[in-house]
Design an enzyme around this catalytic site. Structure first.
Site, PDB file in Angstrom:
ATOM      1  N   HIS A  55       0.906  -1.308   0.027  1.00 19.09           N
ATOM      2  CA  HIS A  55      -0.015  -0.082  -0.005  1.00 19.09           C
ATOM      3  C   HIS A  55       0.881   1.359  -0.063  1.00 19.09           C
ATOM      4  CE1 HIS A  55      -4.167  -1.643   1.446  1.00 19.09           C
ATOM      5  NE2 HIS A  55      -3.330  -2.322   0.686  1.00 19.09           N
TER       6      HIS A  55
ATOM      7  N   TYR B 198      -9.542   5.419   6.944  1.00 18.20           N
ATOM      8  CA  TYR B 198      -9.758   5.854   8.386  1.00 18.20           C
ATOM      9  C   TYR B 198     -10.758   7.019   8.512  1.00 18.20           C
ATOM     10  CZ  TYR B 198      -5.259   3.594   9.596  1.00 18.20           C
ATOM     11  OH  TYR B 198      -4.181   2.889  10.096  1.00 18.20           O
TER      12      TYR B 198
ATOM     13  N   PRO C 154      -4.299   0.825  18.782  1.00 20.28           N
ATOM     14  CA  PRO C 154      -4.232   0.188  17.618  1.00 20.28           C
ATOM     15  C   PRO C 154      -4.218   1.534  16.211  1.00 20.28           C
ATOM     16  CG  PRO C 154      -6.425  -0.215  18.265  1.00 20.28           C
ATOM     17  CD  PRO C 154      -5.666   0.625  19.327  1.00 20.28           C
TER      18      PRO C 154
ATOM     19  N   LYS D 188       0.936   0.525  15.157  1.00 22.73           N
ATOM     20  CA  LYS D 188       2.436   0.312  15.591  1.00 22.73           C
ATOM     21  C   LYS D 188       2.758  -0.790  16.420  1.00 22.73           C
ATOM     22  CE  LYS D 188       3.598   3.935  13.045  1.00 22.73           C
ATOM     23  NZ  LYS D 188       3.905   3.240  11.867  1.00 22.73           N
TER      24      LYS D 188
ATOM     25  N   TYR E  85       3.621   6.977   9.670  1.00 18.43           N
ATOM     26  CA  TYR E  85       2.881   6.048   9.293  1.00 18.43           C
ATOM     27  C   TYR E  85       3.711   4.833   8.595  1.00 18.43           C
ATOM     28  CZ  TYR E  85      -1.144   3.239   8.131  1.00 18.43           C
ATOM     29  OH  TYR E  85      -2.279   2.514   8.223  1.00 18.43           O
TER      30      TYR E  85
HETATM   31  C1  PHB Z   1      -6.005  -4.061  11.037  1.00 22.04           C
HETATM   32  O1  PHB Z   1      -6.158  -4.254   9.765  1.00 22.04           O
HETATM   33  O2  PHB Z   1      -6.556  -4.660  11.693  1.00 22.04           O
HETATM   34  C2  PHB Z   1      -5.657  -2.587  11.270  1.00 22.04           C
HETATM   35  C3  PHB Z   1      -4.950  -1.863  10.360  1.00 22.04           C
HETATM   36  C4  PHB Z   1      -4.657  -0.507  10.522  1.00 22.04           C
HETATM   37  C5  PHB Z   1      -4.578   0.010  12.082  1.00 22.04           C
HETATM   38  C6  PHB Z   1      -5.272  -0.875  12.796  1.00 22.04           C
HETATM   39  C7  PHB Z   1      -5.654  -2.272  12.694  1.00 22.04           C
HETATM   40  O3  PHB Z   1      -4.342   1.372  12.190  1.00 22.04           O
END
Ligand code: PHB
Ligand code: APR
Length: 390
Positions: free
Chosen positions: A72, A201, A293, A297, A385
């Protein structure tokens, strides 16, 4: 039994450290409280920084990750009804992340350990650590109804947030820093194609949401929920309906719903223990720190801890030098605190905090508006990120 490094915990930290040590010819034994199936049953974030990918390559477990992982080069942030793309690749001079489930990382590491023939003891009960202040640490545990003792040179505490290692350190020798967030994440895994080819997000007045994925056919979605909510309160129908309310029209049109394979609620916490070394006991991964989460990280920090710890141990066994081990705690903590700051910042930016009132909401909107009008601000997000350097 005797070994060089006793590793407590067979999560990603313990397995990765064990694999690197074994490849370097350093004897190690892993003691894990649960069964392999139990360890694999935990669903966690799946976004890998390049540094973590390099570590997995070095451990010899990168093949499936490179074949099946999704590269990605960007993420999207949806706020005030509009999606905005963060061009991670363009803003960081060509860096990407790889989306590959933590369950798969763990499975690959478990397979490699089994193939290496190194000793792992699953269902090890009553693990306790002793003598790490001196030169001859000992780990005691019970297995198959019998008491066992493992003598070693070093103990690696890779036993997660609720593990025994951190708790075995005298309270006067350790300081902890903590922030508990007033909400949880309700996660749902389904055998459906992801709503978009990149992660979305979502900042919405009804609460945060995240559209993530495990593959082209498997999706992972999250909703900010109340800490009082129970999974039983959330039927699949209710989940999909609520997710739809937090998405934009295009995403609602593209969303493919289906039965959940897994659904769970996780609390959000920031936590750091200092230091991470107590004589011959070293803490790595979730045993020493937790991030919320947002930004994914957790696993990446486990990988950088293991980088520093492995380098220190390898230097010790190759040259008898302790400089790397002596520097472990400070080096690891410098990177940990920066990831803590980023995860805390992203959590604050995108979630509803009712106690912050209308002023708090205006601050979030101003920050999002600023973010997408400033290349400098976006670059700061992007470089964190994709992962700060080791
Ligand atoms: C996930 O795919 O579980 C996931 C992805 C990004 C995040 C948190 C969890 O920031
Ligand atoms: N004895 C033996 N094993 C233990 C004990 C104990 N007393 N306590 C805990 N364990 C085991 C747990 O059962 C678990 O399998 O230690 C392991 C710790 O694994 P994780 O919690 O996955 O922690 P870590 O390996 O540091 O992985 C960090 O995983 O938790 C996520 O978000 C986190 O992505 C990050 C990564």
């Amino acid at each position: 039994m005797r070994t060089q490094v006793a590793i407590i915990g067979a999560g990603p930290s313990g397995l990765l450290l064990g694999q690197l040590l074994t490849r370097a010819g350093i004897a190690n034994v892993i003691l894990e409280r649960h069964t392999p199936e139990y360890v694999l049953g935990r669903i966690r974030a799946g976004v890998l920084e390049q540094g973590a990918v390099a570590m997995l390559d070095e451990a010899g477990v990168g093949a499936r990750l490179h074949a099946e992982g999704l590269v990605h080069g960007g993420i999207e942030i949806l706020w005030a009804g509009t999606r905005h793309r963060v061009d991670l690749n363009g803003l960081t001079g060509g860096k990407n992340v790889i989306v590959y489930g933590q369950t798969e990382v763990t499975k690959d590491l478990m397979d490699a350990r089994r193939a290496s023939g190194a000793t792992s003891v699953y269902e090890a009960e009553e693990v306790s650590v002793h003598g790490f202040d001196g030169t001859k640490p000992v780990v005691r545990y019970r297995h198959g109804g019998a008491a066992h003792e493992l003598e070693c040179d070093f103990i690696a505490g890779c036993d997660g947030f609720h593990g025994v290692c951190r708790q075995s350190v005298p309270t006067r020798a350790i300081r902890t820093y903590e922030r508990v967030y007033p909400f949880g994440w309700l996660g749902l895994l389904s055998e459906t194609p992801p709503v978009s080819h990149e992660l979305i997000y979502v900042s919405h007045e009804r609460g945060f949401a995240l559209c993530s994925m495990r593959s082209h056919t498997r999706s992972r979605y999250y909703l900010q929920c109340s800490l009082d909510d129970k999974v039983e309160d959330w039927s699949d129908e209710r989940f999909w309906e609520e997710l739809g309310k937090r998405l934009d029209a295009r995403a609602v049109a593209d969303l493919v719903t289906g039965p959940s394979i897994e659904k769970s609620i996780a609390p959000l916490r920031s936590f750091v223990a200092e230091p991470l070394r107590f004589g011959r006991l070293f803490l790595a991964g979730d045993a020493g720190h937790i991030v919320p989460p947002t930004g994914a990280k957790g696993l990446n920090l486990a990988a950088s801890d293991v980088r520093y710890l492995y380098d220190g141990l390898a230097e010790y066994y190759r040259k008898g030098a302790t400089a790397g081990l002596d520097a472990y705690s400070e080096r690891a903590l410098r990177r940990i605190w920066k990831a803590e700051r980023f995860s805390w910042w992203m959590t604050n930016l995108l979630h509803r905090f009712p106690e912050n009132g209308p002023f708090g909401e205006k601050m979030q909107l101003a920050e999002l508006d600023y973010l997408f009008s400033s290349k400098a601000a976006l670059t700061a997000l992007a470089e964190n990120y994709v992962g700060l350097p080791y």
